[in-house]
Write a protein that holds these residues in place. Structure first.
Motif, PDB file in Angstrom:
ATOM      1  N   UNK A 199       0.830  -1.205   0.000  1.00 43.43           N
ATOM      2  CA  UNK A 199       0.000   0.000   0.000  1.00 43.43           C
ATOM      3  C   UNK A 199       0.863   1.253   0.000  1.00 43.43           C
ATOM      4  N   UNK A 200       1.924   1.250   0.800  1.00 42.25           N
ATOM      5  CA  UNK A 200       2.817   2.412   0.860  1.00 42.25           C
ATOM      6  C   UNK A 200       3.550   2.621  -0.464  1.00 42.25           C
ATOM      7  N   UNK A 201       3.996   1.530  -1.075  1.00 43.34           N
ATOM      8  CA  UNK A 201       4.801   1.652  -2.293  1.00 43.34           C
ATOM      9  C   UNK A 201       3.981   2.193  -3.462  1.00 43.34           C
ATOM     10  N   UNK A 238      -1.815   2.995  -2.564  1.00 40.00           N
ATOM     11  CA  UNK A 238      -3.170   2.452  -2.565  1.00 40.00           C
ATOM     12  C   UNK A 238      -3.586   2.263  -1.109  1.00 40.00           C
ATOM     13  N   UNK A 239      -4.767   2.689  -0.695  1.00 41.43           N
ATOM     14  CA  UNK A 239      -5.179   2.465   0.694  1.00 41.43           C
ATOM     15  C   UNK A 239      -5.088   0.984   1.063  1.00 41.43           C
ATOM     16  N   UNK A 240      -4.491   0.713   2.212  1.00 40.67           N
ATOM     17  CA  UNK A 240      -4.318  -0.682   2.623  1.00 40.67           C
ATOM     18  C   UNK A 240      -5.669  -1.391   2.736  1.00 40.67           C
ATOM     19  N   UNK A 296       2.183  -7.091  -3.870  1.00 43.78           N
ATOM     20  CA  UNK A 296       2.740  -5.948  -4.593  1.00 43.78           C
ATOM     21  C   UNK A 296       2.154  -5.858  -6.002  1.00 43.78           C
ATOM     22  N   UNK A 297       2.059  -7.010  -6.669  1.00 44.67           N
ATOM     23  CA  UNK A 297       1.499  -7.029  -8.014  1.00 44.67           C
ATOM     24  C   UNK A 297       0.061  -6.562  -8.038  1.00 44.67           C
ATOM     25  N   UNK A 329      -3.981  -2.136  -9.214  1.00 44.33           N
ATOM     26  CA  UNK A 329      -4.996  -1.179  -8.771  1.00 44.33           C
ATOM     27  C   UNK A 329      -4.561   0.259  -9.058  1.00 44.33           C
ATOM     28  N   UNK A 330      -3.278   0.545  -8.786  1.00 41.74           N
ATOM     29  CA  UNK A 330      -2.770   1.895  -9.057  1.00 41.74           C
ATOM     30  C   UNK A 330      -2.830   2.206 -10.550  1.00 41.74           C
TER      31      UNK A 330
END
Length: 676
Positions: free
Chosen positions: A58-60, A63-65, A171-172, A177-178
């Motif tokens: 989420x941080x990378x 995207x909201x966790x 991560x993928x 989503x991003x």
């Protein structure tokens, strides 16, 4: 097929035919039986490793966790499935799809039929069908079946790592989503409400309604919160945010196509005319109509036109799995020479396709009496592949559909009205061995009924006289064999079934099912052998207790299962029971509730009601599910003018006989409260 077979048997294709054809989906379904490759050099992760992975992803990717956790819960309930792919070729907690790789690694398979009994010819047919499916794989797969490759491009991680490393997989999913958010021209945001359209597009959903239904469920999970221990022992928590609201108008800007709700054209002689899908508004539902066509020498398919519930009651919903992929299943339902069912539910997102109006009779249960009174709901999946993923999205939309149908037709939400295909009785002794065994011991009935709003809870104390089977799904892991090859152990997996013994001892033989094993041999632990199995939600009369063990009346005998005080596998309940009338040493059991011979008018052949090989002995008790008056739907021709419903005076009670239900004549039994 119809042909010249007796009326009771001609409206359902044989299990061998159905399972041999549908195994063409081996492309995606056999994969879960292949071993997964662990992350190179990785030790056993701590119990909070997956939770940390969601935070880091989420941080990378900003995207909201909570969005990541919600999407993952709907796709996989955060499970890793041992690195095995889903029905759709999806991997890992984020269900990143790589159908081509899944297909290329599908192992050789023998004995794929849901009711396989070691038939070598049948296995050869299945292997040939699987090869045909590989050869027919399209050059360009739908977007929803190839998201893993895109995730690899976005993250720079290898496809292998995305398939096998849960943290990389998360991560993928975050990267996808991003990317969807950018495609929509929307900025990144810490506000989960602003990600609705990106969630709707996640994993390549191919219709606006399907995407919106998926996103609605994701946001419902975010509002409610969830916490569970995954199949890999990871403790994951999504905190509840009851105040979360969404801009549902984003779905209109998602760029996804509008789903079709148009029904088929009226077939010749169809008294109902055109129809539209019958679904609750809270699900995505499309029309993929099954054909009603005449062909060959006065043969027709693949269902019967009727006028239910005006002509016959709809009192049962039969839960199936497809034993094939979504694409294969939709091809089959369009074949007039094949069988039919009313609905199919897709694994990845819960999209529902309706094929037959509920007023009409589908050919799905292998029992014409049950067909005449039921709605058949197929679910994309394989009973012998526990990690082929009955997903949360599938469970939720299926539960909404079944709840809608139960209200529409006043069907009780219990396990004698909402049954598996594996609970449908054989019509005669000869048909018992060929009855289907889906959705099998890995379908989570407890979770499903919780979603239906009818959870299995205690309704009595120890003196209630009944027990409702309810093991802890995740912890209950009986050993099964035969998922990949006869005799070979299946992967350890949660199960809704408990095993039944002839004595309160796990070293004792399993109880016998004389219908499945007419040679008198014991039941087995094969995944398709239902002879010594009681499943979650089924209710039985208590026959005895001894320490940590409880005995129930089952197929005319005492059947024992472990039920220790500290880890109950059943809860106490009460209800109505049927027991042989005084003076009757034994009463017969039937697989269908047909009228007496005198009820048949001229021109309608009498359908004999022959007893099954099971008998209820004096003093034994069986839970009553329903009281029905015998009837029979006569429909031998394409022209509906010759159809008739025969109604008799004989009254039957449906009972929980064993793993399957059965019917007893009211004249043979007394009905009384279990705690009388």
């Amino acid at each position: 097929m119809r042909g010249s077979a007796p009326e009771d048997e001609k409206s359902t294709a044989s299990p061998a035919l159905r399972r041999s054809i549908t195994v063409a989906a081996a492309a995606l379904l056999l994969l879960p039986l292949a071993s997964a490759t662990p992350s190179a050099g990785a030790g056993k992760p701590g119990p909070d490793a997956l939770q940390r992975a969601f935070t880091q992803a989420a941080d990378r990717y900003h995207v909201p966790r909570s969005v990541l956790l919600g999407v993952s819960y709907l796709e996989s309930r955060w499970d890793e499935h041992g690195g095995a792919p889903s029905v759709s070729g999806g991997y890992g907690p984020m269900h990143l799809t790589d159908a081509r790789t899944a297909l290329s690694r599908a192992p050789e398979f023998s004995g794929p039929d849901g009711d396989a009994r070691g038939d070598g010819a049948r296995a050869r047919e299945a292997v040939a069908a699987a090869g045909a499916e590989r050869a027919a794989l399209p050059t360009k797969l739908p977007a929803r079946l190839r998201t893993l490759r895109r995730a690899a491009e976005l993250t720079g991680l290898s496809p292998q790592k995305l398939r096998t490393d849960p943290a990389a997989n998360v991560l993928g999913g975050a990267a996808l989503l991003a990317a969807e958010q950018r495609t929509l021209g929307r900025p990144g945001s810490a506000d989960p409400a602003r990600w609705y359209a990106a969630v709707a597009r996640y994993a390549g959903e191919d219709s606006r309604e399907a995407g919106a239904a998926f996103a609605n469920d994701v946001y419902a999970v975010m509002r409610q919160g969830q916490s569970r221990t995954t199949d890999a022992g990871q403790r994951v928590t999504l905190a509840a945010v009851p105040s979360l609201r969404i801009d549902s108008g984003q779905a209109k800007r998602s760029g996804l196509r509008q789903a079709s709700a148009a029904g088929r054209r009226a077939a010749p002689g169809d008294p109902g005319g055109p129809w539209e899908v019958e679904c609750p508004w809270t699900v995505a539902c499309e029309s993929v109509p099954a054909p009603y066509e005449e062909f060959g020498d006065h043969d027709y398919g693949n269902h019967d036109l009727a006028n239910r519930p005006r002509d016959q009651r709809i009192d049962t919903i039969v839960i199936h799995d497809t034993e094939g992929s979504w694409e294969t299943t939709l091809r089959l339902i369009k074949d007039p020479k094949y069988v039919s069912w009313h609905y199919t539910v897709r694994s990845s997102d819960g999209l529902i396709a309706q094929h037959v109006p509920t007023k009409d009779v589908g050919w799905h249960a292998g029992n014409w009496y049950v067909n005449s009174h039921s709605v058949g709901v197929e679910h994309e999946g394989f009973l012998a592949s526990p990690d082929a993923w009955y997903t949360e999205a599938m469970y939720r939309t299926s539960a909404r559909l079944v709840r809608y149908l139960s209200r529409k037709y006043d069907i009780p939400l219990d396990r004698q009205h909402i049954i598996g295909h594996d609970n449908v009785p054989g019509t005669t002794t000869a048909t018992i061995k060929g009855m289907h065994t889906d959705p099998g011991p890995y379908w989570d009935w407890d979770h499903y009924f919780t979603l239906l709003g009818a959870p299995f809870t205690p309704s009595a104390g120890p003196s209630g006289g009944l027990v409702t089977i309810r093991p802890d799904y995740d912890r209950n892991r009986p050993q099964y064999t035969g998922c990949a090859k006869p005799g070979q152990p299946c992967p350890s997996h949660g199960s809704t079934a408990v095993r039944l013994y002839t004595a309160p001892d796990e070293r004792a033989p399993l109880v016998r099912d004389i219908g499945l094993h007419p040679d008198g041999s014991d039941s087995t632990i094969d995944v398709n052998d239902t002879g010594a199995r009681a499943s979650t939600g089924q209710r039985f009369a208590v026959a005895d207790r001894a320490g940590d063990w409880t005995a129930i009346w089952y197929l005319g005998q005492k059947a024992w299962f472990r039920n220790p005080a500290g880890a109950r596998t059943a809860v106490n309940s009460r209800g109505l029971i049927a027991t042989p009338k005084d003076g009757r040493p034994a009463v017969p059991v039937y697989g269908r509730a047909y009228p007496e011979q005198g009820a048949y008018p001229p021109g309608v052949p009498y359908q004999a009601v022959s007893p099954l090989p099971y008998t209820l002995l004096a003093g034994q008790k069986y839970v009553v599910g329903d009281r029905v008056r015998g009837d029979y739907f006569y429909s031998p021709t394409f022209d509906v003018s010759g159809h008739a419903v025969v109604r008799g005076e004989d009254v039957y009670y449906e009972i929980q006989l064993g793993h399957r239900v059965g019917y007893v004549r009211a004249a043979d039994v007394d009905i009384r409260p279990s705690d009388a």
